[in-house]
Write an enzyme that holds these catalytic residues in place. Structure first.
Site, mmCIF file in Angstrom:
data_model
loop_
_atom_site.group_PDB
_atom_site.id
_atom_site.type_symbol
_atom_site.label_atom_id
_atom_site.label_comp_id
_atom_site.label_asym_id
_atom_site.label_seq_id
_atom_site.Cartn_x
_atom_site.Cartn_y
_atom_site.Cartn_z
ATOM 1 N N GLU A 80 22.035 -38.791 -39.345
ATOM 2 C CA GLU A 80 21.685 -38.783 -37.915
ATOM 3 C C GLU A 80 21.737 -40.160 -37.273
ATOM 4 O O GLU A 80 20.882 -40.502 -36.465
ATOM 5 C CB GLU A 80 20.280 -38.176 -37.730
ATOM 6 C CG GLU A 80 20.208 -36.743 -38.175
ATOM 7 C CD GLU A 80 18.810 -36.157 -38.098
ATOM 8 O OE1 GLU A 80 18.685 -35.042 -37.589
ATOM 9 O OE2 GLU A 80 17.830 -36.801 -38.559
HETATM 10 C C1 ACM Z 1 17.727 -34.931 -42.426
HETATM 11 O O1 ACM Z 1 17.089 -33.864 -42.385
HETATM 12 N N1 ACM Z 1 17.879 -35.653 -41.332
HETATM 13 C C2 ACM Z 1 18.319 -35.407 -43.657
#
Ligand code: ACM
Length: 526
Positions: A334
Protein backbone atom coordinates in the site's frame (compact mmCIF):
# COMPACT_ATOMS: atom_id res chain seq x y z
CA UNK A 1 10.50 -32.53 2.55
CA UNK A 2 9.08 -34.00 -0.65
CA UNK A 3 10.41 -37.45 0.17
CA UNK A 4 9.05 -37.25 3.68
CA UNK A 5 5.64 -36.16 2.45
CA UNK A 6 5.48 -39.19 0.19
CA UNK A 7 6.61 -41.56 2.94
CA UNK A 8 4.01 -40.28 5.34
CA UNK A 9 1.40 -40.32 2.58
CA UNK A 10 1.63 -44.10 2.49
CA UNK A 11 0.98 -44.24 6.22
CA UNK A 12 -2.02 -41.99 6.05
CA UNK A 13 -4.66 -43.20 8.48
CA UNK A 14 -7.01 -40.41 9.19
CA UNK A 15 -10.35 -39.21 10.42
CA UNK A 16 -12.94 -41.97 10.25
CA UNK A 17 -10.27 -44.62 9.68
CA UNK A 18 -8.85 -43.99 13.14
CA UNK A 19 -10.79 -45.84 15.74
CA UNK A 20 -10.45 -46.16 19.43
CA UNK A 21 -13.11 -48.34 20.92
CA UNK A 22 -12.53 -48.13 24.66
CA UNK A 23 -13.42 -45.09 26.70
CA UNK A 24 -10.25 -43.47 27.97
CA UNK A 25 -8.91 -40.38 29.62
CA UNK A 26 -11.38 -37.65 30.41
CA UNK A 27 -14.18 -39.55 28.69
CA UNK A 28 -13.90 -42.21 31.40
CA UNK A 29 -13.90 -39.85 34.35
CA UNK A 30 -17.10 -39.37 36.30
CA UNK A 31 -18.72 -36.17 35.17
CA UNK A 32 -16.20 -35.80 32.34
CA UNK A 33 -18.28 -37.55 29.66
CA UNK A 34 -18.84 -35.45 26.58
CA UNK A 35 -21.74 -35.96 24.18
CA UNK A 36 -20.75 -38.07 21.14
CA UNK A 37 -17.11 -37.70 22.17
CA UNK A 38 -14.47 -38.36 19.56
CA UNK A 39 -11.83 -40.87 20.65
CA UNK A 40 -8.59 -39.12 21.66
CA UNK A 41 -6.53 -40.04 18.57
CA UNK A 42 -9.42 -38.87 16.35
CA UNK A 43 -9.65 -35.42 17.86
CA UNK A 44 -6.04 -34.26 17.51
CA UNK A 45 -5.75 -30.78 16.05
CA UNK A 46 -3.93 -30.24 13.74
CA UNK A 47 -4.75 -33.68 12.33
CA UNK A 48 -1.56 -35.74 12.29
CA UNK A 49 -0.19 -37.43 9.19
CA UNK A 50 -0.97 -40.79 10.77
CA UNK A 51 -2.57 -41.98 14.01
CA UNK A 52 -3.64 -45.39 15.17
CA UNK A 53 -5.20 -46.39 18.50
CA UNK A 54 -4.05 -49.82 19.66
CA UNK A 55 -3.17 -51.77 22.79
CA UNK A 56 -3.21 -50.84 26.42
CA UNK A 57 -2.95 -47.27 27.58
CA UNK A 58 -0.67 -45.58 30.09
CA UNK A 59 -1.92 -44.37 33.47
CA UNK A 60 -0.84 -40.72 33.63
CA UNK A 61 -0.78 -39.86 37.30
CA UNK A 62 1.11 -39.11 40.50
CA UNK A 63 3.95 -41.54 39.69
CA UNK A 64 4.63 -40.17 36.19
CA UNK A 65 8.14 -38.91 35.49
CA UNK A 66 9.52 -37.30 32.34
CA UNK A 67 12.72 -38.95 31.12
CA UNK A 68 15.19 -37.20 28.85
CA UNK A 69 17.93 -39.46 27.52
CA UNK A 70 21.22 -39.37 29.39
CA UNK A 71 23.66 -37.60 27.10
CA UNK A 72 20.96 -36.18 24.81
CA UNK A 73 21.96 -32.72 25.87
CA UNK A 74 20.75 -29.57 27.53
CA UNK A 75 18.27 -28.68 24.79
CA UNK A 76 16.30 -31.92 25.14
CA UNK A 77 16.37 -31.39 28.89
CA UNK A 78 14.81 -27.95 28.34
CA UNK A 79 12.11 -29.45 26.10
CA UNK A 80 11.37 -31.92 28.90
CA UNK A 81 11.23 -29.17 31.54
CA UNK A 82 8.84 -27.09 29.46
CA UNK A 83 6.60 -30.08 28.72
CA UNK A 84 6.57 -30.86 32.46
CA UNK A 85 5.59 -27.26 33.22
CA UNK A 86 2.74 -27.41 30.67
CA UNK A 87 1.45 -30.77 31.92
CA UNK A 88 1.77 -29.71 35.56
CA UNK A 89 -0.40 -26.70 34.81
CA UNK A 90 -3.35 -28.83 33.70
CA UNK A 91 -2.86 -31.83 36.02
CA UNK A 92 -1.35 -30.51 39.23
CA UNK A 93 1.07 -33.48 39.20
CA UNK A 94 4.72 -33.16 40.33
CA UNK A 95 6.14 -34.61 37.06
CA UNK A 96 9.85 -34.59 37.87
CA UNK A 97 12.25 -34.50 34.91
CA UNK A 98 15.00 -37.11 35.21
CA UNK A 99 17.95 -38.33 33.11
CA UNK A 100 17.89 -41.76 31.52
CA UNK A 101 15.35 -43.74 29.48
CA UNK A 102 14.97 -46.80 31.72
CA UNK A 103 11.64 -47.14 33.49
CA UNK A 104 8.01 -46.15 33.05
CA UNK A 105 6.94 -42.63 32.19
CA UNK A 106 7.12 -40.10 29.40
CA UNK A 107 10.38 -40.60 27.44
CA UNK A 108 11.93 -38.03 25.13
CA UNK A 109 14.26 -39.72 22.68
CA UNK A 110 16.43 -37.90 20.18
CA UNK A 111 17.20 -40.11 17.19
CA UNK A 112 19.30 -38.13 14.76
CA UNK A 113 19.13 -41.00 12.29
CA UNK A 114 15.33 -40.79 11.96
CA UNK A 115 15.58 -38.92 8.63
CA UNK A 116 11.95 -39.69 7.78
CA UNK A 117 10.80 -37.41 10.60
CA UNK A 118 12.43 -34.30 9.10
CA UNK A 119 13.10 -31.06 10.97
CA UNK A 120 9.89 -30.99 13.05
CA UNK A 121 8.34 -34.44 12.80
CA UNK A 122 7.98 -36.93 15.65
CA UNK A 123 6.66 -40.32 16.58
CA UNK A 124 4.55 -40.83 19.69
CA UNK A 125 3.98 -44.35 20.97
CA UNK A 126 1.85 -45.12 24.02
CA UNK A 127 1.86 -48.49 25.76
CA UNK A 128 1.12 -49.59 29.32
CA UNK A 129 4.67 -48.63 30.35
CA UNK A 130 4.51 -45.08 29.13
CA UNK A 131 4.66 -42.65 26.23
CA UNK A 132 7.77 -42.52 24.05
CA UNK A 133 8.36 -39.46 21.91
CA UNK A 134 11.00 -39.88 19.22
CA UNK A 135 12.27 -37.13 16.92
CA UNK A 136 15.33 -36.22 14.91
CA UNK A 137 15.45 -32.75 16.50
CA UNK A 138 14.50 -31.10 19.81
CA UNK A 139 11.91 -29.12 17.79
CA UNK A 140 10.29 -32.41 16.80
CA UNK A 141 10.21 -33.52 20.44
CA UNK A 142 8.54 -30.23 21.37
CA UNK A 143 5.89 -30.63 18.63
CA UNK A 144 5.24 -34.21 19.76
CA UNK A 145 4.88 -32.99 23.34
CA UNK A 146 2.09 -30.67 22.21
CA UNK A 147 0.30 -33.68 20.72
CA UNK A 148 0.68 -35.50 24.01
CA UNK A 149 -0.95 -32.55 25.81
CA UNK A 150 -4.08 -33.22 23.73
CA UNK A 151 -4.06 -36.91 24.70
CA UNK A 152 -4.06 -36.33 28.47
CA UNK A 153 -7.19 -35.12 30.25
CA UNK A 154 -7.89 -31.40 30.05
CA UNK A 155 -7.67 -31.30 33.83
CA UNK A 156 -6.32 -33.84 36.29
CA UNK A 157 -5.13 -37.37 35.56
CA UNK A 158 -6.26 -40.48 33.69
CA UNK A 159 -5.23 -42.84 30.89
CA UNK A 160 -3.37 -41.87 27.76
CA UNK A 161 -4.88 -44.44 25.39
CA UNK A 162 -2.55 -46.91 23.66
CA UNK A 163 -1.56 -46.02 20.12
CA UNK A 164 0.94 -44.53 17.71
CA UNK A 165 1.16 -41.15 15.97
CA UNK A 166 3.69 -40.58 13.18
CA UNK A 167 3.62 -36.99 12.14
CA UNK A 168 5.40 -34.22 10.25
CA UNK A 169 4.25 -30.90 8.78
CA UNK A 170 3.03 -30.37 5.23
CA UNK A 171 4.52 -26.84 5.12
CA UNK A 172 7.70 -25.49 6.70
CA UNK A 173 6.23 -22.04 7.53
CA UNK A 174 3.16 -21.84 9.77
CA UNK A 175 2.75 -18.31 10.98
CA UNK A 176 0.65 -15.79 12.82
CA UNK A 177 1.14 -12.03 12.66
CA UNK A 178 0.34 -9.39 15.23
CA UNK A 179 0.09 -5.67 14.53
CA UNK A 180 1.38 -3.90 17.64
CA UNK A 181 1.62 -0.62 15.70
CA UNK A 182 -2.04 0.41 15.33
CA UNK A 183 -2.58 -0.37 18.98
CA UNK A 184 0.32 -1.02 21.30
CA UNK A 185 0.43 -4.26 23.29
CA UNK A 186 3.01 -5.23 25.91
CA UNK A 187 5.37 -8.15 25.34
CA UNK A 188 3.50 -10.15 28.02
CA UNK A 189 0.38 -10.29 25.84
CA UNK A 190 2.41 -11.44 22.84
CA UNK A 191 4.06 -14.17 24.93
CA UNK A 192 0.63 -15.41 25.97
CA UNK A 193 -0.28 -15.62 22.26
CA UNK A 194 2.95 -17.51 21.50
CA UNK A 195 1.96 -20.14 24.07
CA UNK A 196 -1.53 -20.37 22.63
CA UNK A 197 -0.17 -20.77 19.08
CA UNK A 198 2.72 -23.14 19.78
CA UNK A 199 0.36 -25.75 21.23
CA UNK A 200 -1.17 -26.00 17.73
CA UNK A 201 2.27 -26.30 16.09
CA UNK A 202 2.50 -22.78 14.67
CA UNK A 203 6.21 -22.06 14.28
CA UNK A 204 6.48 -18.41 13.25
CA UNK A 205 5.42 -15.15 14.87
CA UNK A 206 5.55 -12.16 12.51
CA UNK A 207 5.49 -8.86 14.41
CA UNK A 208 4.33 -5.77 12.52
CA UNK A 209 6.42 -3.30 14.50
CA UNK A 210 5.92 -0.03 12.65
CA UNK A 211 3.13 1.79 10.87
CA UNK A 212 1.67 5.25 10.42
CA UNK A 213 0.26 5.25 13.96
CA UNK A 214 3.25 4.01 15.93
CA UNK A 215 6.86 2.84 16.01
CA UNK A 216 7.15 0.08 18.64
CA UNK A 217 10.81 -0.97 18.84
CA UNK A 218 13.72 1.01 20.28
CA UNK A 219 16.41 1.87 17.70
CA UNK A 220 19.59 3.23 19.32
CA UNK A 221 20.76 5.21 16.28
CA UNK A 222 17.33 6.87 15.79
CA UNK A 223 15.95 7.12 19.35
CA UNK A 224 13.01 9.46 18.57
CA UNK A 225 11.37 6.70 16.47
CA UNK A 226 10.25 4.87 19.61
CA UNK A 227 10.31 7.75 22.10
CA UNK A 228 8.20 10.13 20.00
CA UNK A 229 6.89 8.00 17.15
CA UNK A 230 5.82 5.27 19.58
CA UNK A 231 3.94 7.59 21.94
CA UNK A 232 0.53 7.31 20.30
CA UNK A 233 -1.87 4.90 18.63
CA UNK A 234 -5.22 4.66 16.85
CA UNK A 235 -7.86 6.60 18.77
CA UNK A 236 -5.36 8.80 20.63
CA UNK A 237 -4.23 6.41 23.37
CA UNK A 238 -0.74 6.65 24.88
CA UNK A 239 0.83 3.89 22.75
CA UNK A 240 4.23 2.64 23.86
CA UNK A 241 7.21 0.71 22.60
CA UNK A 242 9.37 -2.29 23.43
CA UNK A 243 12.92 -1.88 24.63
CA UNK A 244 15.53 -4.06 22.96
CA UNK A 245 15.74 -6.07 26.17
CA UNK A 246 12.00 -6.76 26.07
CA UNK A 247 12.22 -7.71 22.41
CA UNK A 248 15.12 -10.10 23.05
CA UNK A 249 13.14 -11.63 25.90
CA UNK A 250 10.19 -12.25 23.53
CA UNK A 251 12.48 -13.78 20.90
CA UNK A 252 14.02 -16.08 23.49
CA UNK A 253 10.63 -17.03 24.94
CA UNK A 254 9.35 -17.88 21.45
CA UNK A 255 12.53 -19.81 20.59
CA UNK A 256 12.03 -22.09 23.60
CA UNK A 257 8.71 -23.01 21.99
CA UNK A 258 10.39 -23.41 18.58
CA UNK A 259 8.65 -20.30 17.28
CA UNK A 260 10.75 -18.00 15.10
CA UNK A 261 10.12 -14.26 15.34
CA UNK A 262 10.04 -12.38 12.02
CA UNK A 263 10.21 -8.60 12.59
CA UNK A 264 8.59 -6.23 10.08
CA UNK A 265 9.66 -2.67 9.42
CA UNK A 266 7.08 -1.50 6.87
CA UNK A 267 8.49 0.70 4.05
CA UNK A 268 8.36 2.88 1.97
CA UNK A 269 4.71 3.58 2.92
CA UNK A 270 3.05 3.12 6.32
CA UNK A 271 5.84 5.35 7.66
CA UNK A 272 4.09 8.36 9.19
CA UNK A 273 5.35 7.60 12.71
CA UNK A 274 8.95 7.74 11.45
CA UNK A 275 8.23 10.87 9.41
CA UNK A 276 6.74 12.51 12.51
CA UNK A 277 9.83 11.62 14.54
CA UNK A 278 12.45 12.95 12.10
CA UNK A 279 11.98 15.92 9.75
CA UNK A 280 14.91 14.72 7.61
CA UNK A 281 12.92 11.66 6.47
CA UNK A 282 10.54 13.97 4.58
CA UNK A 283 11.34 15.38 1.12
CA UNK A 284 10.14 18.81 2.27
CA UNK A 285 12.25 18.65 5.44
CA UNK A 286 9.17 19.12 7.65
CA UNK A 287 8.18 16.64 10.33
CA UNK A 288 4.66 15.24 9.99
CA UNK A 289 2.01 15.31 12.72
CA UNK A 290 1.51 12.06 14.63
CA UNK A 291 -1.48 10.15 13.25
CA UNK A 292 -4.26 8.43 15.21
CA UNK A 293 -6.70 7.58 12.40
CA UNK A 294 -7.05 4.40 10.34
CA UNK A 295 -6.55 5.53 6.73
CA UNK A 296 -3.76 3.88 4.71
CA UNK A 297 -1.60 4.87 1.77
CA UNK A 298 -0.79 8.53 2.51
CA UNK A 299 2.79 8.33 3.78
CA UNK A 300 6.12 7.71 2.02
CA UNK A 301 9.77 7.89 2.90
CA UNK A 302 11.74 10.33 0.72
CA UNK A 303 12.93 7.90 -1.94
CA UNK A 304 15.34 10.31 -3.65
CA UNK A 305 17.32 11.22 -0.50
CA UNK A 306 20.51 9.40 0.52
CA UNK A 307 19.65 10.10 4.18
CA UNK A 308 16.69 7.72 3.71
CA UNK A 309 19.06 4.87 2.86
CA UNK A 310 21.27 5.61 5.88
CA UNK A 311 18.08 5.33 7.93
CA UNK A 312 17.11 2.04 6.25
CA UNK A 313 20.60 0.61 6.74
CA UNK A 314 20.89 1.60 10.39
CA UNK A 315 17.38 0.52 11.36
CA UNK A 316 17.55 -2.82 9.54
CA UNK A 317 21.07 -3.37 10.88
CA UNK A 318 19.85 -3.03 14.46
CA UNK A 319 16.82 -5.22 13.75
CA UNK A 320 19.00 -7.88 12.11
CA UNK A 321 21.23 -7.86 15.17
CA UNK A 322 18.14 -8.64 17.32
CA UNK A 323 17.03 -11.46 15.02
CA UNK A 324 18.43 -14.99 15.23
CA UNK A 325 16.08 -16.21 12.47
CA UNK A 326 16.77 -15.80 8.78
CA UNK A 327 13.90 -13.54 7.73
CA UNK A 328 13.45 -9.75 7.84
CA UNK A 329 10.08 -8.43 6.62
CA UNK A 330 10.25 -5.04 4.92
CA UNK A 331 6.55 -4.48 4.26
CA UNK A 332 6.20 -2.88 0.83
CA UNK A 333 2.37 -2.84 0.88
CA UNK A 334 0.00 0.00 0.00
CA UNK A 335 2.75 2.49 -0.90
CA UNK A 336 0.14 4.58 -2.73
CA UNK A 337 2.03 7.82 -2.04
CA UNK A 338 5.20 6.48 -3.72
CA UNK A 339 5.26 6.55 -7.57
CA UNK A 340 5.70 3.03 -9.05
CA UNK A 341 9.21 3.63 -10.43
CA UNK A 342 10.36 5.11 -7.13
CA UNK A 343 8.81 2.15 -5.30
CA UNK A 344 10.76 -0.36 -7.38
CA UNK A 345 14.02 1.62 -6.96
CA UNK A 346 13.50 1.93 -3.20
CA UNK A 347 12.67 -1.75 -2.76
CA UNK A 348 15.79 -2.69 -4.79
CA UNK A 349 17.94 -0.81 -2.32
CA UNK A 350 16.06 -1.99 0.78
CA UNK A 351 16.39 -5.62 -0.36
CA UNK A 352 20.14 -5.13 -0.87
CA UNK A 353 20.40 -3.78 2.68
CA UNK A 354 18.66 -6.87 4.07
CA UNK A 355 21.07 -9.12 2.15
CA UNK A 356 24.04 -7.12 3.40
CA UNK A 357 22.87 -7.76 6.97
CA UNK A 358 22.78 -11.49 6.23
CA UNK A 359 19.02 -11.95 6.14
CA UNK A 360 16.38 -13.08 3.64
CA UNK A 361 13.69 -10.61 2.55
CA UNK A 362 10.01 -11.18 3.17
CA UNK A 363 7.63 -8.57 1.72
CA UNK A 364 3.93 -8.18 1.07
CA UNK A 365 2.97 -9.24 -2.44
CA UNK A 366 3.19 -5.75 -3.96
CA UNK A 367 6.91 -6.46 -4.24
CA UNK A 368 6.04 -8.94 -7.00
CA UNK A 369 5.11 -5.94 -9.19
CA UNK A 370 8.50 -4.39 -8.48
CA UNK A 371 11.72 -6.37 -8.75
CA UNK A 372 11.92 -9.06 -6.06
CA UNK A 373 15.56 -10.00 -5.40
CA UNK A 374 16.59 -13.64 -5.83
CA UNK A 375 15.23 -15.67 -2.91
CA UNK A 376 12.85 -12.95 -1.68
CA UNK A 377 9.72 -14.42 -0.06
CA UNK A 378 6.39 -12.99 -1.22
CA UNK A 379 3.48 -12.80 1.24
CA UNK A 380 0.16 -12.90 -0.62
CA UNK A 381 -2.69 -11.06 1.10
CA UNK A 382 -5.11 -10.65 -1.80
CA UNK A 383 -8.63 -12.02 -1.93
CA UNK A 384 -10.97 -13.75 -4.36
CA UNK A 385 -12.29 -10.44 -5.72
CA UNK A 386 -8.86 -8.75 -5.75
CA UNK A 387 -7.09 -7.31 -8.83
CA UNK A 388 -6.12 -9.98 -11.41
CA UNK A 389 -2.87 -8.16 -12.24
CA UNK A 390 -1.65 -8.50 -8.64
CA UNK A 391 -2.42 -12.20 -8.57
CA UNK A 392 -0.74 -12.71 -11.95
CA UNK A 393 2.42 -11.02 -10.65
CA UNK A 394 2.44 -13.27 -7.57
CA UNK A 395 1.98 -16.39 -9.72
CA UNK A 396 4.79 -15.25 -12.04
CA UNK A 397 7.06 -14.68 -9.03
CA UNK A 398 6.23 -18.17 -7.71
CA UNK A 399 7.03 -19.70 -11.10
CA UNK A 400 10.33 -17.78 -11.08
CA UNK A 401 11.25 -19.46 -7.80
CA UNK A 402 10.07 -17.03 -5.11
CA UNK A 403 8.66 -18.84 -2.08
CA UNK A 404 5.10 -17.80 -1.14
CA UNK A 405 3.49 -17.25 2.24
CA UNK A 406 -0.28 -17.35 1.81
CA UNK A 407 -2.45 -14.99 3.87
CA UNK A 408 -5.53 -14.52 1.66
CA UNK A 409 -7.44 -11.73 3.39
CA UNK A 410 -10.84 -13.32 2.83
CA UNK A 411 -9.68 -16.50 4.62
CA UNK A 412 -6.65 -15.84 6.80
CA UNK A 413 -7.13 -12.25 8.07
CA UNK A 414 -8.16 -12.59 11.68
CA UNK A 415 -9.36 -8.99 11.84
CA UNK A 416 -12.23 -9.64 9.40
CA UNK A 417 -15.56 -9.94 11.23
CA UNK A 418 -17.07 -13.43 11.45
CA UNK A 419 -20.53 -12.13 10.64
CA UNK A 420 -22.83 -9.15 11.19
CA UNK A 421 -22.87 -9.71 14.96
CA UNK A 422 -19.08 -9.40 15.47
CA UNK A 423 -18.29 -6.19 17.34
CA UNK A 424 -14.57 -5.61 16.60
CA UNK A 425 -13.05 -6.02 13.17
CA UNK A 426 -13.34 -4.87 9.57
CA UNK A 427 -15.22 -6.13 6.49
CA UNK A 428 -13.29 -4.90 3.42
CA UNK A 429 -12.49 -8.53 2.45
CA UNK A 430 -16.00 -9.70 3.47
CA UNK A 431 -17.18 -11.65 6.47
CA UNK A 432 -15.00 -14.64 7.34
CA UNK A 433 -16.91 -17.26 9.34
CA UNK A 434 -14.94 -20.20 10.75
CA UNK A 435 -15.90 -22.51 7.89
CA UNK A 436 -14.68 -20.04 5.26
CA UNK A 437 -11.39 -19.42 7.06
CA UNK A 438 -10.72 -23.18 7.08
CA UNK A 439 -12.11 -24.30 3.73
CA UNK A 440 -9.29 -23.72 1.26
CA UNK A 441 -6.18 -25.62 0.29
CA UNK A 442 -2.89 -23.68 0.42
CA UNK A 443 -1.47 -26.10 -2.14
CA UNK A 444 -3.80 -24.98 -4.93
CA UNK A 445 -5.25 -21.67 -3.71
CA UNK A 446 -3.50 -19.47 -6.26
CA UNK A 447 -4.23 -20.96 -9.67
CA UNK A 448 -1.00 -21.43 -11.57
CA UNK A 449 1.31 -21.19 -8.54
CA UNK A 450 2.82 -24.63 -7.94
CA UNK A 451 2.46 -26.16 -4.50
CA UNK A 452 6.25 -26.52 -4.40
CA UNK A 453 6.45 -22.69 -4.25
CA UNK A 454 4.25 -22.51 -1.14
CA UNK A 455 6.45 -22.05 1.90
CA UNK A 456 3.38 -21.97 4.10
CA UNK A 457 0.50 -19.97 5.55
CA UNK A 458 0.11 -17.10 7.98
CA UNK A 459 -2.83 -15.63 9.86
CA UNK A 460 -2.40 -11.86 10.38
CA UNK A 461 -4.20 -9.95 13.14
CA UNK A 462 -4.41 -6.23 12.32
CA UNK A 463 -5.39 -4.05 15.23
CA UNK A 464 -7.06 -0.88 13.90
CA UNK A 465 -10.18 -1.93 15.87
CA UNK A 466 -8.53 -4.08 18.52
CA UNK A 467 -7.12 -2.51 21.67
CA UNK A 468 -7.57 -5.17 24.31
CA UNK A 469 -6.80 -8.82 24.89
CA UNK A 470 -10.43 -9.95 24.92
CA UNK A 471 -11.06 -8.70 21.38
CA UNK A 472 -7.67 -9.99 20.18
CA UNK A 473 -8.58 -13.50 21.36
CA UNK A 474 -12.15 -13.28 20.13
CA UNK A 475 -10.93 -12.59 16.60
CA UNK A 476 -8.03 -15.07 16.61
CA UNK A 477 -9.85 -17.97 18.26
CA UNK A 478 -10.94 -20.29 16.94
CA UNK A 479 -9.95 -19.28 13.38
CA UNK A 480 -6.19 -19.45 14.01
CA UNK A 481 -6.54 -23.16 14.86
CA UNK A 482 -7.84 -23.76 11.33
CA UNK A 483 -4.85 -21.95 9.84
CA UNK A 484 -2.58 -24.07 12.03
CA UNK A 485 -4.18 -27.20 10.58
CA UNK A 486 -3.94 -25.92 6.99
CA UNK A 487 -0.22 -25.39 7.55
CA UNK A 488 0.51 -28.68 9.28
CA UNK A 489 -1.88 -31.45 8.17
CA UNK A 490 -1.72 -33.46 4.94
CA UNK A 491 -4.08 -32.31 2.19
CA UNK A 492 -6.08 -35.53 2.55
CA UNK A 493 -6.99 -34.60 6.13
CA UNK A 494 -8.56 -31.24 5.28
CA UNK A 495 -12.27 -31.76 5.67
CA UNK A 496 -14.67 -29.26 7.26
CA UNK A 497 -17.14 -31.87 8.52
CA UNK A 498 -14.51 -33.70 10.54
CA UNK A 499 -12.61 -30.52 11.42
CA UNK A 500 -15.63 -28.87 13.06
CA UNK A 501 -16.01 -31.88 15.39
CA UNK A 502 -12.32 -31.80 16.29
CA UNK A 503 -12.49 -28.06 16.79
CA UNK A 504 -15.48 -28.45 19.10
CA UNK A 505 -13.42 -30.95 21.12
CA UNK A 506 -10.83 -28.20 21.73
CA UNK A 507 -13.46 -26.07 23.49
CA UNK A 508 -12.72 -27.42 26.99
CA UNK A 509 -8.98 -26.79 26.45
CA UNK A 510 -9.59 -23.23 25.32
CA UNK A 511 -11.90 -22.78 28.33
CA UNK A 512 -9.28 -24.20 30.72
CA UNK A 513 -6.75 -21.70 29.32
CA UNK A 514 -9.26 -18.87 29.74
CA UNK A 515 -9.08 -17.95 26.07
CA UNK A 516 -11.92 -15.67 25.00
CA UNK A 517 -12.92 -17.52 21.82
CA UNK A 518 -15.85 -16.96 19.48
CA UNK A 519 -18.54 -19.64 20.02
CA UNK A 520 -19.07 -19.86 16.29
CA UNK A 521 -22.55 -21.18 15.41
CA UNK A 522 -21.09 -23.39 12.65
CA UNK A 523 -19.14 -25.44 15.25
CA UNK A 524 -20.90 -28.04 17.51
CA UNK A 525 -19.41 -26.89 20.83
CA UNK A 526 -20.41 -29.21 23.63
C1 ACM B 1 -1.92 -5.35 4.30
O1 ACM B 1 -2.98 -5.82 4.75
N1 ACM B 1 -1.83 -4.07 4.00
C2 ACM B 1 -0.76 -6.20 4.09
Amino acid sequence: MRVLRRTLGTLLVLGAAVSCTAAHGDDAKPGGRRPAALAPYDRLLPAPASARAEGAGYAFGAGTVIRTGAGSGEEVRQVGELLAEQLRGSSGLPLPVVDGQEGDGIRLLLDEGAQELGAEGYRLRTTASGVTLTARTPAGLFRGGQTLRQLVPVRGTGDVPGGTVTDAPRFAYRGAMVDVARHFFPVEQVKRYVDQLAQYKINTLHVHLTDDQGWRIAIDSWPRLAEYGGAGEVGGGPGGHWTKEEYRDLVEYAARRYVDVVPEIDMPGHTNAAQASYAELNCDGKARERYTGVKVGFSSLCVGSERTYEFVDQVLGEIAELTPGKYLHIGGDEAHATPADDYADFMDRAQAVVARHGKTVVAWHQLAQGRPAPGAVIQYWGHDRGPAAEKAAVVAAAKAGHPLILSPADRAYLDMKYDTTTKPGLTWAGYVPVERSYSWDPGNHLAGAPESAVLGVEAPLWTETISERGDWELMAFPRVLGLAELGWSPAGALDWTSYRERLAAQGPRLDAQEINYHRAPDVPWS
